[in-house]
Design a protein around this motif. Structure first.
Motif, PDB file in Angstrom:
ATOM      1  N   GLN A  87    -118.190   1.987  -9.361  1.00  0.00           N
ATOM      2  CA  GLN A  87    -118.734   3.043 -10.221  1.00  0.00           C
ATOM      3  C   GLN A  87    -117.635   3.681 -11.065  1.00  0.00           C
ATOM      4  N   PHE A  90    -116.579   1.145 -13.743  1.00  0.00           N
ATOM      5  CA  PHE A  90    -117.651   1.050 -14.735  1.00  0.00           C
ATOM      6  C   PHE A  90    -117.587   2.230 -15.700  1.00  0.00           C
ATOM      7  N   LYS A  91    -117.441   3.430 -15.172  1.00  0.00           N
ATOM      8  CA  LYS A  91    -117.377   4.632 -16.015  1.00  0.00           C
ATOM      9  C   LYS A  91    -116.163   4.567 -16.940  1.00  0.00           C
ATOM     10  N   SER A  94    -116.596   1.717 -19.536  1.00  0.00           N
ATOM     11  CA  SER A  94    -117.651   2.065 -20.496  1.00  0.00           C
ATOM     12  C   SER A  94    -117.133   3.067 -21.520  1.00  0.00           C
ATOM     13  N   GLU A  95    -116.349   4.034 -21.056  1.00  0.00           N
ATOM     14  CA  GLU A  95    -115.768   5.032 -21.965  1.00  0.00           C
ATOM     15  C   GLU A  95    -114.780   4.395 -22.934  1.00  0.00           C
ATOM     16  N   GLY A  97    -115.368   1.560 -24.290  1.00  0.00           N
ATOM     17  CA  GLY A  97    -116.177   0.736 -25.182  1.00  0.00           C
ATOM     18  C   GLY A  97    -116.496  -0.657 -24.664  1.00  0.00           C
ATOM     19  N   VAL A  98    -116.198  -0.926 -23.395  1.00  0.00           N
ATOM     20  CA  VAL A  98    -116.498  -2.241 -22.826  1.00  0.00           C
ATOM     21  C   VAL A  98    -118.008  -2.382 -22.673  1.00  0.00           C
ATOM     22  N   HIS A  99    -118.526  -3.543 -23.100  1.00  0.00           N
ATOM     23  CA  HIS A  99    -119.958  -3.846 -22.978  1.00  0.00           C
ATOM     24  C   HIS A  99    -120.212  -4.535 -21.639  1.00  0.00           C
ATOM     25  N   PHE A 100    -121.213  -4.056 -20.918  1.00  0.00           N
ATOM     26  CA  PHE A 100    -121.623  -4.660 -19.657  1.00  0.00           C
ATOM     27  C   PHE A 100    -122.976  -5.325 -19.836  1.00  0.00           C
ATOM     28  N   GLU A 103    -125.090  -3.776 -15.365  1.00  0.00           N
ATOM     29  CA  GLU A 103    -124.501  -2.535 -14.876  1.00  0.00           C
ATOM     30  C   GLU A 103    -124.428  -2.599 -13.356  1.00  0.00           C
ATOM     31  N   ALA A 113    -120.963  -5.791 -11.162  1.00  0.00           N
ATOM     32  CA  ALA A 113    -121.244  -5.481 -12.564  1.00  0.00           C
ATOM     33  C   ALA A 113    -120.614  -6.628 -13.349  1.00  0.00           C
ATOM     34  N   LEU A 115    -119.041  -7.705 -17.181  1.00  0.00           N
ATOM     35  CA  LEU A 115    -118.589  -7.228 -18.482  1.00  0.00           C
ATOM     36  C   LEU A 115    -118.286  -8.386 -19.423  1.00  0.00           C
TER      37      LEU A 115
END
Length: 129
Positions: A87, A90-91, A94-95, A97-100, A103, A113, A115
């Motif tokens: 988690q 992932f956070k 994601s911040e 700009g990585v695309h998953f 999730e 997850a 990516l």
């Protein structure tokens, strides 16, 4: 006893891959040796700098490109990396700009997850539960 010292991931651009794998995922460059128009370019985990190296292998072999494309189109990760706190990773990613494509979710005894490494591959992150 046999042990793994090197594994590879095919990339469409070694410089872009080095930037992503170091500045986004947090690996450390271990080796960069020019070989013709490409390089022997490896990264390692900062937690295991003498451990398994990941070769950012230039995608130059046609059949391998077909395989890489087929895996990605099917949503199948090229490889998997372990994390302690999925988690949190992932956070953070994601911040950045990585695309998953997937999730975080439980999958039996692990949380996973997936990516997009921006270099032609899906990469799975996995945390043991």
């Amino acid at each position: 006893m046999i042990r793994i010292s090197l594994t590879s991931v095919p990339v469409d651009n070694q410089d872009k891959a080095l930037d992503f794998y170091t500045n986004v995922l947090g690996f450390i460059k271990k080796a960069e040796v020019p070989i013709g128009e490409h390089k022997w370019l490896t990264v390692v985990s900062p937690l295991e700098q003498s451990g398994v190296e990941l070769l950012l292998e230039p995608m130059t072999f046609g059949p391998a490109k077909v395989y890489q494309t087929a895996l990605k189109e099917a949503g199948i990760p090229w490889t998997s990396f372990a994390v302690d706190d999925l988690q949190k990773e992932f956070k953070k990613l994601s911040e950045l700009g990585v695309h998953f494509s997937i999730e975080p979710r439980e999958a039996g005894p692990v949380m996973i997850a997936v990516l997009d490494d921006t270099c032609g591959n899906y990469i799975q992150l996995m945390q043991e539960l």
